[in-house]
Design a protein around this motif. Structure first.
Motif, mmCIF file in Angstrom:
data_model
loop_
_atom_site.group_PDB
_atom_site.id
_atom_site.type_symbol
_atom_site.label_atom_id
_atom_site.label_comp_id
_atom_site.label_asym_id
_atom_site.label_seq_id
_atom_site.Cartn_x
_atom_site.Cartn_y
_atom_site.Cartn_z
ATOM 1 N N VAL A 34 0.940 -1.251 0.134
ATOM 2 C CA VAL A 34 -0.045 0.047 0.001
ATOM 3 C C VAL A 34 0.974 1.267 0.120
ATOM 4 C CG1 VAL A 34 -1.694 1.370 1.479
ATOM 5 C CG2 VAL A 34 -1.842 -1.146 1.125
ATOM 6 N N ALA A 35 1.825 1.283 0.798
ATOM 7 C CA ALA A 35 2.929 2.362 0.675
ATOM 8 C C ALA A 35 3.459 2.548 -0.517
ATOM 9 C CB ALA A 35 4.091 2.145 1.983
ATOM 10 N N ARG A 36 3.820 1.518 -1.231
ATOM 11 C CA ARG A 36 4.486 1.751 -2.520
ATOM 12 C C ARG A 36 3.433 2.439 -3.475
ATOM 13 N NH1 ARG A 36 4.599 -1.490 -6.885
ATOM 14 N NH2 ARG A 36 3.286 -3.150 -5.958
ATOM 15 N N HIS A 37 2.230 1.986 -3.510
ATOM 16 C CA HIS A 37 1.312 2.774 -4.309
ATOM 17 C C HIS A 37 1.021 4.290 -3.808
ATOM 18 C CE1 HIS A 37 0.324 -1.419 -5.495
ATOM 19 N NE2 HIS A 37 -0.244 -0.938 -6.476
ATOM 20 N N GLN A 38 1.013 4.392 -2.627
ATOM 21 C CA GLN A 38 0.910 5.742 -2.084
ATOM 22 C C GLN A 38 1.821 6.528 -2.473
ATOM 23 O OE1 GLN A 38 0.190 4.769 2.071
ATOM 24 N NE2 GLN A 38 -1.531 5.679 1.955
ATOM 25 N N ALA A 39 3.207 5.984 -2.724
ATOM 26 C CA ALA A 39 4.565 6.760 -3.160
ATOM 27 C C ALA A 39 4.397 7.043 -4.616
ATOM 28 C CB ALA A 39 5.680 5.913 -2.392
ATOM 29 N N ILE A 40 3.934 6.203 -5.334
ATOM 30 C CA ILE A 40 3.595 6.281 -6.686
ATOM 31 C C ILE A 40 2.690 7.522 -6.965
ATOM 32 C CG2 ILE A 40 2.864 5.466 -8.933
ATOM 33 C CD1 ILE A 40 4.005 2.773 -7.974
ATOM 34 N N TYR A 41 1.510 7.535 -6.193
ATOM 35 C CA TYR A 41 0.509 8.429 -6.434
ATOM 36 C C TYR A 41 1.128 9.892 -6.011
ATOM 37 C CZ TYR A 41 -4.291 9.634 -7.134
ATOM 38 O OH TYR A 41 -5.332 10.407 -7.719
ATOM 39 N N ARG A 42 1.745 9.741 -5.013
ATOM 40 C CA ARG A 42 2.411 11.298 -4.529
ATOM 41 C C ARG A 42 3.250 11.768 -5.642
ATOM 42 N NH1 ARG A 42 2.951 8.723 0.672
ATOM 43 N NH2 ARG A 42 4.900 8.321 0.233
ATOM 44 N N GLU A 43 4.131 10.799 -6.272
ATOM 45 C CA GLU A 43 4.925 11.357 -7.242
ATOM 46 C C GLU A 43 3.989 11.784 -8.638
ATOM 47 O OE1 GLU A 43 8.773 12.044 -8.853
ATOM 48 O OE2 GLU A 43 8.121 11.691 -6.893
ATOM 49 N N LEU A 44 3.237 11.140 -8.907
ATOM 50 C CA LEU A 44 2.189 11.598 -9.801
ATOM 51 C C LEU A 44 1.565 12.903 -9.694
ATOM 52 C CD1 LEU A 44 0.253 8.250 -10.643
ATOM 53 C CD2 LEU A 44 1.679 9.370 -12.383
ATOM 54 N N LEU A 45 1.245 13.356 -8.389
ATOM 55 C CA LEU A 45 0.735 14.486 -7.909
ATOM 56 C C LEU A 45 1.897 15.451 -8.218
ATOM 57 C CD1 LEU A 45 -1.280 13.626 -4.540
ATOM 58 C CD2 LEU A 45 -2.263 14.219 -6.886
ATOM 59 N N SER A 46 3.042 15.473 -7.890
ATOM 60 C CA SER A 46 4.082 16.186 -8.182
ATOM 61 C C SER A 46 4.287 16.755 -9.541
ATOM 62 C CB SER A 46 5.278 15.699 -7.517
ATOM 63 O OG SER A 46 6.147 14.783 -8.346
ATOM 64 N N TRP A 47 3.740 15.795 -10.398
ATOM 65 C CA TRP A 47 4.171 16.055 -11.935
ATOM 66 C C TRP A 47 2.797 16.674 -12.585
ATOM 67 C CZ3 TRP A 47 8.725 15.960 -14.373
ATOM 68 C CH2 TRP A 47 9.558 15.227 -14.050
ATOM 69 N N ALA A 48 1.723 16.841 -11.896
ATOM 70 C CA ALA A 48 0.377 17.057 -12.284
ATOM 71 C C ALA A 48 0.324 18.732 -12.433
ATOM 72 C CB ALA A 48 -0.864 16.381 -11.686
ATOM 73 N N LEU A 49 -0.508 19.130 -13.323
ATOM 74 C CA LEU A 49 -1.008 20.625 -13.374
ATOM 75 C C LEU A 49 -1.837 21.002 -12.267
ATOM 76 C CD1 LEU A 49 -1.904 21.096 -16.981
ATOM 77 C CD2 LEU A 49 0.398 21.858 -15.958
ATOM 78 N N PRO A 50 -2.015 22.144 -11.705
ATOM 79 C CA PRO A 50 -2.927 22.330 -10.479
ATOM 80 C C PRO A 50 -4.218 22.275 -10.946
ATOM 81 C CG PRO A 50 -1.371 24.098 -10.925
ATOM 82 C CD PRO A 50 -1.132 23.236 -11.848
ATOM 83 N N PRO A 51 -5.301 22.081 -10.132
ATOM 84 C CA PRO A 51 -6.894 22.013 -10.478
ATOM 85 C C PRO A 51 -7.254 22.845 -11.372
ATOM 86 C CG PRO A 51 -6.435 21.586 -8.130
ATOM 87 C CD PRO A 51 -5.201 22.147 -8.801
ATOM 88 N N ILE A 52 -7.185 24.301 -11.301
ATOM 89 C CA ILE A 52 -7.699 25.150 -12.300
ATOM 90 C C ILE A 52 -6.925 25.087 -13.723
ATOM 91 C CG2 ILE A 52 -7.725 27.653 -12.770
ATOM 92 C CD1 ILE A 52 -8.229 28.079 -9.936
ATOM 93 N N ALA A 53 -5.717 24.883 -13.715
ATOM 94 C CA ALA A 53 -4.689 24.700 -15.000
ATOM 95 C C ALA A 53 -5.268 23.337 -15.670
ATOM 96 C CB ALA A 53 -3.420 24.558 -14.674
ATOM 97 N N SER A 54 -5.642 22.357 -14.805
ATOM 98 C CA SER A 54 -6.070 21.177 -15.427
ATOM 99 C C SER A 54 -7.212 21.235 -16.131
ATOM 100 C CB SER A 54 -6.143 19.791 -14.273
ATOM 101 O OG SER A 54 -4.841 19.628 -13.920
ATOM 102 N N ILE A 55 -8.342 21.905 -15.709
ATOM 103 C CA ILE A 55 -9.650 22.027 -16.047
ATOM 104 C C ILE A 55 -9.651 22.902 -17.259
ATOM 105 C CG2 ILE A 55 -12.171 22.830 -15.445
ATOM 106 C CD1 ILE A 55 -11.689 22.091 -12.738
ATOM 107 N N ASP A 56 -8.821 23.972 -17.140
ATOM 108 C CA ASP A 56 -8.709 24.870 -18.260
ATOM 109 C C ASP A 56 -8.063 24.073 -19.578
ATOM 110 O OD1 ASP A 56 -9.676 26.975 -16.834
ATOM 111 O OD2 ASP A 56 -7.633 27.980 -16.492
ATOM 112 N N LEU A 57 -7.211 23.092 -19.263
ATOM 113 C CA LEU A 57 -6.497 22.331 -20.492
ATOM 114 C C LEU A 57 -7.466 21.631 -21.114
ATOM 115 C CD1 LEU A 57 -4.263 21.370 -22.008
ATOM 116 C CD2 LEU A 57 -3.657 19.571 -20.167
ATOM 117 N N ILE A 58 -8.509 20.822 -20.196
ATOM 118 C CA ILE A 58 -9.502 19.950 -20.610
ATOM 119 C C ILE A 58 -10.564 20.698 -21.679
ATOM 120 C CG2 ILE A 58 -11.417 18.552 -20.176
ATOM 121 C CD1 ILE A 58 -9.933 18.007 -17.348
ATOM 122 N N ARG A 59 -10.773 21.856 -21.215
ATOM 123 C CA ARG A 59 -11.751 22.931 -21.794
ATOM 124 C C ARG A 59 -11.179 23.067 -23.114
ATOM 125 N NH1 ARG A 59 -13.373 25.831 -16.713
ATOM 126 N NH2 ARG A 59 -15.443 25.318 -16.089
#
Length: 273
Positions: free
Chosen positions: A244-269
């Motif tokens: 479980v800790a390994r998956h959580q670490a992967i998820y935290r790393e994915l979060l660090s590469w992701a755009l912020p919420p507003i920028a993410s929604i703007d990109l989808i639009r």
């Protein structure tokens, strides 16, 4: 370690609602288990187990209860629904069991929109392409089963939802372009309603930690987090703390590469402009 202990309970989950209705009718009639049991043709102990959903209710017992409580077939319809539920696939039974007490669900899928967030047309294409030996009716049933899960979760415990989605997935082709457009619109609406925090990982991101497969990290107040990992034939519950800790670490790393919420929604639009 993967947990298989939930499988028996998961297969009985669909009987809990039926048992709850029997209990409601019994209490409404001012009866205890000992008084009702003879009318159902079972022992008080068996009737109690049926009400808790830990034992399946046989058809003849359900009919006796339907007649006794004069529900005009309403109780039998609930029994039929519970019986049909036994044919639900393992992935649905496992997910239902694990998410019943969820307070937060963090989702990631490297190639598809996470299942909880799919619209029916999108899910239908996914099941059609991944189940070539299944009938069209089965594809439709599975798609409907998947899309109703989000509403059921919101009504039950309204967990906080967080999804990390690769940009390539949002720009992908699942069915017709109209399906993708409707799917993107659905994501934007969910994010706008604050039911979902949606983050997009831009194209060209060099991190590949999530490429091994789709998973959800499910947190609850009643215990440590668990992971539901998906594969071609369904999925499995992972409850080993190290895994479980390994998956959580992967998820935290994915979060660090992701755009912020507003920028993410703007990109989808911008994808539908």
């Amino acid at each position: 370690m993967c947990s298989d202990a939930s499988m028996t309970n998961a297969k009985l989950t669909m009987w809990r609602e039926f048992g709850s209705e029997v209990r409601r009718l019994r209490l409404q009639a001012g009866m205890n288990l000992e008084k009702l049991a003879p009318h159902a043709g079972v022992s008080p102990q068996m009737l109690g187990a049926m009400e808790r959903g830990t034992r399946r209710t046989q058809e003849d017992v359900a009919r006796k209860l339907d007649v006794f409580f004069a529900t005009n077939g309403a109780l039998m319809r609930r029994w039929s629904q519970a019986l049909r539920g036994e044919s639900d696939p393992e992935w649905y039974q496992q997910v239902t069991e694990s998410e019943e007490a969820a307070t937060e669900i963090h989702m990631y899928h490297p190639t598809l929109i996470p299942g909880l967030l799919q619209i029916e047309a999108y899910a239908l294409v996914v099941f059609r392409d991944s189940g070539p030996l299944d009938s069209a009716e089965e594809h439709q049933r599975l798609a409907q089963l998947r899309v109703k899960r989000l509403d059921a979760l919101i009504q039950a415990n309204n967990p906080k939802l967080l999804a990390v989605i690769p940009e390539e997935v949002l720009r992908g082709h699942v069915g017709k372009e109209s399906v993708m457009q409707q799917q993107r619109e659905r994501l934007v609406r969910l994010a706008g309603s604050e039911r979902l925090r949606l983050l997009v990982v831009p194209r060209g991101t060099p991190y590949l930690g999530g490429a091994s497969g789709a998973f959800r990290v499910i947190g609850s107040q009643g215990g440590p987090p668990i992971v539901y990992a998906e594969h071609m034939s369904g999925g499995m519950i992972i409850d080993d703390p190290q895994d479980v800790a390994r998956h959580q670490a992967i998820y935290r790393e994915l979060l660090s590469w992701a755009l912020p919420p507003i920028a993410s929604i703007d990109l989808i639009r911008t994808m539908d402009e």
